[in-house]
Design an enzyme around this catalytic site. Structure first.
Site, PDB file in Angstrom:
ATOM      1  CE  LYS A 104      -3.784   3.197   4.811  1.00  0.00           C
ATOM      2  NZ  LYS A 104      -4.722   2.378   5.619  1.00  0.00           N
TER       3      LYS A 104
ATOM      4  CG  ASN B 140      -3.422  -4.398  13.506  1.00  0.00           C
ATOM      5  OD1 ASN B 140      -2.923  -4.336  12.385  1.00  0.00           O
ATOM      6  ND2 ASN B 140      -3.784  -5.542  14.064  1.00  0.00           N
TER       7      ASN B 140
ATOM      8  CB  SER C 150     -16.298  23.452 -28.185  1.00  0.00           C
ATOM      9  OG  SER C 150     -16.366  22.534 -29.258  1.00  0.00           O
TER      10      SER C 150
ATOM     11  CE1 TYR D 260      -5.866  -3.028   9.486  1.00  0.00           C
ATOM     12  CE2 TYR D 260      -4.980  -5.240   9.194  1.00  0.00           C
ATOM     13  CZ  TYR D 260      -5.144  -3.943   8.749  1.00  0.00           C
ATOM     14  OH  TYR D 260      -4.592  -3.570   7.547  1.00  0.00           O
TER      15      TYR D 260
ATOM     16  CD  GLU E  57     -20.454  21.295 -18.158  1.00  0.00           C
ATOM     17  OE1 GLU E  57     -21.295  20.738 -18.869  1.00  0.00           O
ATOM     18  OE2 GLU E  57     -19.391  21.766 -18.621  1.00  0.00           O
TER      19      GLU E  57
ATOM     20  CB  SER F 181      -0.904   0.004   1.237  1.00  0.00           C
ATOM     21  OG  SER F 181      -0.117  -0.068   2.409  1.00  0.00           O
TER      22      SER F 181
ATOM     23  CG  ASN G 188     -18.447  24.254 -23.372  1.00  0.00           C
ATOM     24  OD1 ASN G 188     -19.523  24.678 -23.800  1.00  0.00           O
ATOM     25  ND2 ASN G 188     -17.620  23.520 -24.093  1.00  0.00           N
TER      26      ASN G 188
ATOM     27  CD  GLN H 256      -2.750  -2.374   2.530  1.00  0.00           C
ATOM     28  OE1 GLN H 256      -2.059  -2.745   3.471  1.00  0.00           O
ATOM     29  NE2 GLN H 256      -2.554  -2.820   1.301  1.00  0.00           N
TER      30      GLN H 256
ATOM     31  CB  THR I 252     -41.082  26.108  -6.052  1.00  0.00           C
ATOM     32  OG1 THR I 252     -42.257  26.501  -6.756  1.00  0.00           O
ATOM     33  CG2 THR I 252     -40.856  27.048  -4.877  1.00  0.00           C
ATOM     34  CG  HIS I 253     -42.397  22.583  -8.517  1.00  0.00           C
ATOM     35  ND1 HIS I 253     -42.645  21.286  -8.132  1.00  0.00           N
ATOM     36  CD2 HIS I 253     -42.981  23.378  -7.592  1.00  0.00           C
ATOM     37  CE1 HIS I 253     -43.387  21.303  -7.022  1.00  0.00           C
ATOM     38  NE2 HIS I 253     -43.593  22.562  -6.679  1.00  0.00           N
TER      39      HIS I 253
END
Ligand code: ARG
Length: 463
Positions: free
Chosen positions: A326, A111, A278, A318, A291, A24, A286, A323, A156-157
């Site tokens: 993370k 651990n 673009s 443990y 986004e 890891s 854009n 592991q 609203t909506h």
């Protein structure tokens, strides 16, 4: 080949494929500073409790300091054979200070060590995120203040509903981010608990002093159960939940910025420096930043779900599965920080198209509720007035007029309670300024809300 600290009971060398699969280090090397600081405190405690001598502790601490500098300089050698950051540092310490290095791991296990490192990392990052949210909120309040005059349709909506101040709308996000901050501060109480000294799972036979270590590492609390301490990751889950909720807020803000900057709305313009083009359509500008922030919300939810799924049904204590906590945690921390920072930079630079925002409040019968409320003040019940105004809306719309464009005679045909004073009430300014109920959009309220927001920001304690 470097010898592994746990190699003793094995007759065969670990297969390289297993080393690579179980390693890891690529992920957890970023915990190195916490690992070293935790080890230094552990050494001090071991000496304090006379489990090692003060001279030994000094040697170990010196060696650990040297390793920290080596990693900072970027010339530390990482090797998948040594699994994780804990074994890397311990092994390097042996090369650095010799046999005494073998005492570092007395009364400790990886651990409780990894639980400690993760908690130290997360408490620091939680504090960083709280600070970043405060800066973002300062920007939001300033934007609200600078645009106190700007009137826009509230929705609203996604249908125009009633006029509101843009400042009021912006302060809604101030409230959301303030709650996100509060949630993180609350989670921090449970993150900020010392697990070290729980050893593998059952505690240790050495006369350790966990309170002493906690003092050195500024943990206000020591974990109460050794099994829980090494097997619990709910402090991470809680953080990820808080981060996910904050990302919901960011995604909603993003969605609005995307809609508002479209030709269909035209409410705002995004700064060129925060937009992209673009590769095929030369005219395009854009809203990639909002986004991507909207998209990254999905990523953080994914991190939360990865950890929920990972932890579900794991027997105590443990398990190596853990592991995998993370990558999800680090990803969520990096992602939310990046989102807060980019919005802090971008929001002050929004171009607000005041006229378009205002114009949008003058069509679409946004004053229908106000006409109904007016009739109530003249003695009608609200249900009656609702139906009466409904008829007026139907009539006006069939004549392609707004309510405020009807003549007084036309108005009176729906209720004789209506008099000339109605026209003063149906303007966007009046509709806003009459909404003085606490938390409402009246300009005086919003001014006070800005003051109180500033006050709250200045009083907010950094955890
Ligand atoms: N790399 C491990 C993790 O991140 C450290 C703990 C390893 N403990 C063990 N018993 N193998 O969870």
């Amino acid at each position: 080949m470097i010898e592994k600290p746990w190699e003793g009971r094995f007759a065969e060398k670990t297969d390289r494929s297993v080393e690579l699969f179980t390693s890891s280090i690529d992920v957890d090397k970023r915990l190195y500073a916490y690992d070293i600081d935790g080890s230094i405190a552990h050494c001090q405690m071991l000496a304090h409790a006379s489990i090692i001598t003060h001279e030994e502790a000094e040697k170990l601490i010196e060696g650990l300091g040297a390793i920290k500098r080596e990693i900072q300089r970027g010339n530390f050698l990482f090797d998948h054979g040594l699994e994780d950051i804990h074994m890397h540092i311990e092994t390097r310490l042996f090369q650095e200070v010799g046999k005494v290095a073998q005492k570092l791991h007395t009364a400790r296990s990886r651990n409780d060590q990894v639980a400690l490192d993760s908690r130290m990392y997360l408490r620091e990052e939680t504090r960083n995120i709280v600070r970043l949210l405060d800066i973002l909120n300062t920007v939001i309040v300033s934007l609200a203040e600078e645009n106190l005059e700007v009137i826009m349709p509230g929705y609203t909506h996604l249908q125009r509903a009633q006029p509101v101040l843009l400042a009021h709308h912006l302060l809604a996000y101030f409230e959301m981010f303030s709650r996100d901050r509060a949630r993180l501060c609350d989670a921090l109480k449970r993150i900020n608990v010392l697990p070290l000294g729980s050893a593998a799972l059952a505690g240790t036979t050495y006369p350790i002093d966990r309170q002493y270590t906690a003092g050195l590492l500024q943990f206000p609390e020591v974990s109460a159960n050794s099994i829980d301490s090494v097997s619990d990751r709910d402090f991470m889950l809680e953080f990820l939940s808080c981060a996910s909720i904050a990302m919901v807020h960011f995604s909603r803000l993003s969605e609005e910025l995307i809609l508002w900057s479209s030709a269909e709305f035209g409410f705002i313009g995004l700064p060129d420096a925060f937009s992209t083009g673009s590769s095929i359509m030369p005219q395009k500008k854009n809203p990639d930043v909002p986004e991507l922030v909207r998209g990254k919300a999905g990523r953080v939810f994914g991190d939360l779900f990865a950890l929920l799924t990972l932890m579900k049904s794991l027997p105590l204590a443990y398990n190596r599965d853990m592991q995998e906590d993370k990558p999800a945690l680090f990803d969520a921390v990096d992602t939310i920080k990046a989102c807060i920072e980019i919005y802090t930079a971008m929001l002050p630079r929004l171009k607000i198209n005041k006229e378009i925002l205002y114009r949008a409040t003058t069509t679409g019968f946004l004053n229908a509720t106000d006409l109904a409320d007016y009739l109530v003040t003249k003695g009608m019940t609200f249900r009656e007035s609702h139906s009466c105004v409904g008829k007026a809306v139907g009539y006006a719309s069939s004549r392609k007029k707004e309510l405020h464009e009807l003549t007084i005679e036309e108005m009176k045909s729906f209720s004789t309670l209506i008099a000339e004073d109605i026209f003063g009430i149906l303007t966007p300014e009046e509709m806003i300024n009459r909404r003085t109920s606490f938390g409402g959009t009246a300009r005086e309220n919003v001014k006070a809300a800005i003051q109180s927001a500033r006050q709250r920001l200045s009083e907010a304690e950094c955890p």
